[in-house]
Design a protein around this motif. Structure first.
Motif, mmCIF file in Angstrom:
data_model
loop_
_atom_site.group_PDB
_atom_site.id
_atom_site.type_symbol
_atom_site.label_atom_id
_atom_site.label_comp_id
_atom_site.label_asym_id
_atom_site.label_seq_id
_atom_site.Cartn_x
_atom_site.Cartn_y
_atom_site.Cartn_z
ATOM 1 N N PRO A 23 0.811 -1.224 0.000
ATOM 2 C CA PRO A 23 0.000 0.000 0.000
ATOM 3 C C PRO A 23 0.843 1.272 0.000
ATOM 4 O O PRO A 23 1.929 1.314 0.584
ATOM 5 C CB PRO A 23 -0.808 -0.114 1.300
ATOM 6 C CG PRO A 23 -0.767 -1.557 1.675
ATOM 7 C CD PRO A 23 0.546 -2.065 1.179
ATOM 8 N N LYS A 24 0.315 2.300 -0.628
ATOM 9 C CA LYS A 24 1.018 3.582 -0.671
ATOM 10 C C LYS A 24 1.265 4.128 0.727
ATOM 11 O O LYS A 24 2.303 4.770 0.980
ATOM 12 C CB LYS A 24 0.219 4.597 -1.491
ATOM 13 C CG LYS A 24 0.892 5.966 -1.589
ATOM 14 C CD LYS A 24 0.082 6.930 -2.431
ATOM 15 C CE LYS A 24 0.770 8.291 -2.512
ATOM 16 N NZ LYS A 24 0.004 9.259 -3.329
ATOM 17 N N SER A 25 0.353 3.904 1.654
ATOM 18 C CA SER A 25 0.533 4.408 3.023
ATOM 19 C C SER A 25 1.794 3.867 3.667
ATOM 20 O O SER A 25 2.328 4.460 4.610
ATOM 21 C CB SER A 25 -0.683 4.040 3.876
ATOM 22 O OG SER A 25 -0.881 2.636 3.913
ATOM 23 N N ILE A 26 2.317 2.746 3.151
ATOM 24 C CA ILE A 26 3.549 2.159 3.680
ATOM 25 C C ILE A 26 4.760 2.599 2.857
ATOM 26 O O ILE A 26 5.734 3.123 3.391
ATOM 27 C CB ILE A 26 3.442 0.621 3.720
ATOM 28 C CG1 ILE A 26 2.323 0.209 4.682
ATOM 29 C CG2 ILE A 26 4.768 0.001 4.139
ATOM 30 C CD1 ILE A 26 2.075 -1.283 4.727
ATOM 31 N N TRP A 27 4.713 2.395 1.506
ATOM 32 C CA TRP A 27 5.908 2.714 0.721
ATOM 33 C C TRP A 27 6.183 4.204 0.642
ATOM 34 O O TRP A 27 7.323 4.635 0.419
ATOM 35 C CB TRP A 27 5.866 2.099 -0.678
ATOM 36 C CG TRP A 27 4.750 2.460 -1.614
ATOM 37 C CD1 TRP A 27 3.705 1.670 -1.979
ATOM 38 C CD2 TRP A 27 4.583 3.692 -2.363
ATOM 39 N NE1 TRP A 27 2.887 2.317 -2.889
ATOM 40 C CE2 TRP A 27 3.410 3.554 -3.144
ATOM 41 C CE3 TRP A 27 5.310 4.876 -2.438
ATOM 42 C CZ2 TRP A 27 2.943 4.562 -3.991
ATOM 43 C CZ3 TRP A 27 4.852 5.887 -3.270
ATOM 44 C CH2 TRP A 27 3.687 5.726 -4.026
ATOM 45 N N ASN A 28 5.159 5.020 0.845
ATOM 46 C CA ASN A 28 5.348 6.464 0.778
ATOM 47 C C ASN A 28 6.264 6.986 1.882
ATOM 48 O O ASN A 28 6.802 8.084 1.789
ATOM 49 C CB ASN A 28 3.988 7.160 0.849
ATOM 50 C CG ASN A 28 4.023 8.577 0.330
ATOM 51 O OD1 ASN A 28 4.434 8.829 -0.798
ATOM 52 N ND2 ASN A 28 3.603 9.519 1.161
ATOM 53 N N ALA A 33 5.919 10.110 -2.741
ATOM 54 C CA ALA A 33 5.408 10.401 -4.082
ATOM 55 C C ALA A 33 5.070 11.877 -4.221
ATOM 56 O O ALA A 33 4.769 12.568 -3.237
ATOM 57 C CB ALA A 33 4.164 9.554 -4.352
ATOM 58 N N ASP A 34 5.099 12.350 -5.477
ATOM 59 C CA ASP A 34 4.682 13.713 -5.743
ATOM 60 C C ASP A 34 3.175 13.739 -6.010
ATOM 61 O O ASP A 34 2.468 12.732 -5.822
ATOM 62 C CB ASP A 34 5.478 14.320 -6.900
ATOM 63 C CG ASP A 34 5.249 13.617 -8.242
ATOM 64 O OD1 ASP A 34 4.260 12.850 -8.372
ATOM 65 O OD2 ASP A 34 6.043 13.831 -9.162
ATOM 66 N N ILE A 39 7.513 8.677 -8.065
ATOM 67 C CA ILE A 39 8.617 8.695 -7.100
ATOM 68 C C ILE A 39 9.941 8.932 -7.829
ATOM 69 O O ILE A 39 10.096 8.616 -9.003
ATOM 70 C CB ILE A 39 8.685 7.403 -6.283
ATOM 71 C CG1 ILE A 39 8.995 6.185 -7.168
ATOM 72 C CG2 ILE A 39 7.393 7.185 -5.498
ATOM 73 C CD1 ILE A 39 9.299 4.916 -6.394
ATOM 74 N N ASP A 40 10.886 9.513 -7.095
ATOM 75 C CA ASP A 40 12.215 9.798 -7.638
ATOM 76 C C ASP A 40 12.977 8.503 -7.891
ATOM 77 O O ASP A 40 13.026 7.619 -7.025
ATOM 78 C CB ASP A 40 13.024 10.641 -6.651
ATOM 79 C CG ASP A 40 12.527 12.058 -6.531
ATOM 80 O OD1 ASP A 40 11.646 12.462 -7.316
ATOM 81 O OD2 ASP A 40 13.024 12.770 -5.624
ATOM 82 N N LEU A 41 13.620 8.429 -9.050
ATOM 83 C CA LEU A 41 14.486 7.302 -9.380
ATOM 84 C C LEU A 41 15.748 7.810 -10.046
ATOM 85 O O LEU A 41 15.742 8.867 -10.690
ATOM 86 C CB LEU A 41 13.777 6.313 -10.312
ATOM 87 C CG LEU A 41 12.579 5.562 -9.718
ATOM 88 C CD1 LEU A 41 11.874 4.767 -10.799
ATOM 89 C CD2 LEU A 41 12.992 4.663 -8.572
ATOM 90 N N GLY A 42 16.813 7.069 -9.889
ATOM 91 C CA GLY A 42 18.057 7.402 -10.549
ATOM 92 C C GLY A 42 18.363 6.404 -11.652
ATOM 93 O O GLY A 42 17.683 5.392 -11.819
ATOM 94 N N ALA A 43 19.402 6.689 -12.410
ATOM 95 C CA ALA A 43 19.953 5.758 -13.396
ATOM 96 C C ALA A 43 21.462 5.771 -13.198
ATOM 97 O O ALA A 43 22.221 6.266 -14.026
ATOM 98 C CB ALA A 43 19.571 6.153 -14.815
#
Length: 288
Positions: A23-28, A33-34, A39-43
């Motif tokens: 759930p978003k309530s956990i991973w956030n 998230a914007d 969500i921000d990611l790199g390469a």
């Protein structure tokens, strides 16, 4: 031997897709998230200088796709592959080997560029061998419907047409046989078939380039598996074995997609393996 982190650029993806059933309530909490749920990611890639060889592990999204294509991924920040190489005193023509963990566009898009008159494509590293493995090449060039949008023919076929495509032997040996470089490969199949994770022994420590097995520190708990994975239950099995081994042996995890954390250590807890500490590359290896 010297190894360097190489930032090729940042992008964003939907947080729900990145965390699957969690759930978003956990991973956030770990990956906020914007307003668009992105969500921000790199390469982030890895450059290995070993004698007369200069090996680049993955190379980001590249820059040849259309403006519409890139609009889906909300590019942000000022990093670029060329700029990062220049800061280290290198350029593309110095690269002797491009090792590709797998052939999704955000890992190999920088391999190929437009030719001068934009009538076709050519390798972006004219002096390099491009390394994948035969099983994954077949998987990528005959894509299933789930992954078809991630395997772009303009990223793949020019490598073969140029004569610069090479295949790693899938027998557990290092892909480099004419060097003292300790470059092991761990194959995993949950995200995509025959993804390759490099293991490097560097300054007395084991560094593992975790690619899409563990995209960010927020993905360390077992159920935190991407919706993009083709075999999520297999990913969980592979993660469990890998994380236990990594924690017990004090491996350093090198993150490709975590825009804000380069490295982390792990620890065993009552809830399973969890992140212990995060570090910048320079904090561990004093590269600057």
């Amino acid at each position: 031997m010297t190894i360097y982190p190489v930032e090729t650029g940042n992008f964003k993806l939907d947080g729900g897709a990145m965390f699957g059933v969690v759930p978003k309530s956990i991973w956030n909490r770990t990956n906020p998230a914007d307003a668009n749920n992105m969500i921000d990611l790199g390469a982030r890639c890895l450059l290995i200088e070993d004698g007369d060889r200069l090996i680049l592990v993955d190379n980001g999204l590249g820059n040849k796709q259309s403006e519409k294509f890139f609009s889906y991924y909300y590019l942000w920040g000022n990093h670029s592959l060329d700029g990062s190489l220049e800061q280290l005193g290198f350029q593309r023509d110095d690269i002797t080997d491009v090792f590709l963990t797998h052939l999704h566009f955000d890992h190999c898009g920088g391999s190929i560029q437009w030719n001068k008159d934009r009538t076709g494509y050519e390798p972006a590293f004219k002096n390099a061998k491009f390394w994948t493995n035969t099983d994954h090449w077949e998987w990528a060039t005959r894509p299933n419907p789930r992954e078809k949008a991630s395997f772009l023919k303009e990223n793949l076929l020019p490598m073969q047409e140029s004569g610069q495509l090479y295949f790693v032997e899938q027998n557990g040996d290092s892909f480099i046989t004419d060097s003292e470089l300790d470059f092991g490969i761990h194959f995993v199949n949950g995200h995509t078939d025959k993804q390759m994770l490099p293991h490097l022994t560097y300054k007395g420590k084991t560094v593992v380039f975790v690619a899409d097995l563990i995209p960010t520190v927020g993905h360390i708990p077992l159920p935190y598996v991407m919706g993009y994975d083709t075999r999520p239950l297999l990913t969980m099995e592979e993660k469990e074995a890998f994380l236990s081994n990594a924690a017990d042996n004090n491996w350093l995890l090198f993150f490709e997609h975590d825009a804000h954390n380069e490295l982390c250590t792990l620890k065993q807890t009552e809830k399973g393996v969890r992140m212990d500490e995060t570090f910048s590359f320079n904090e561990i290896f004093n590269t600057q």
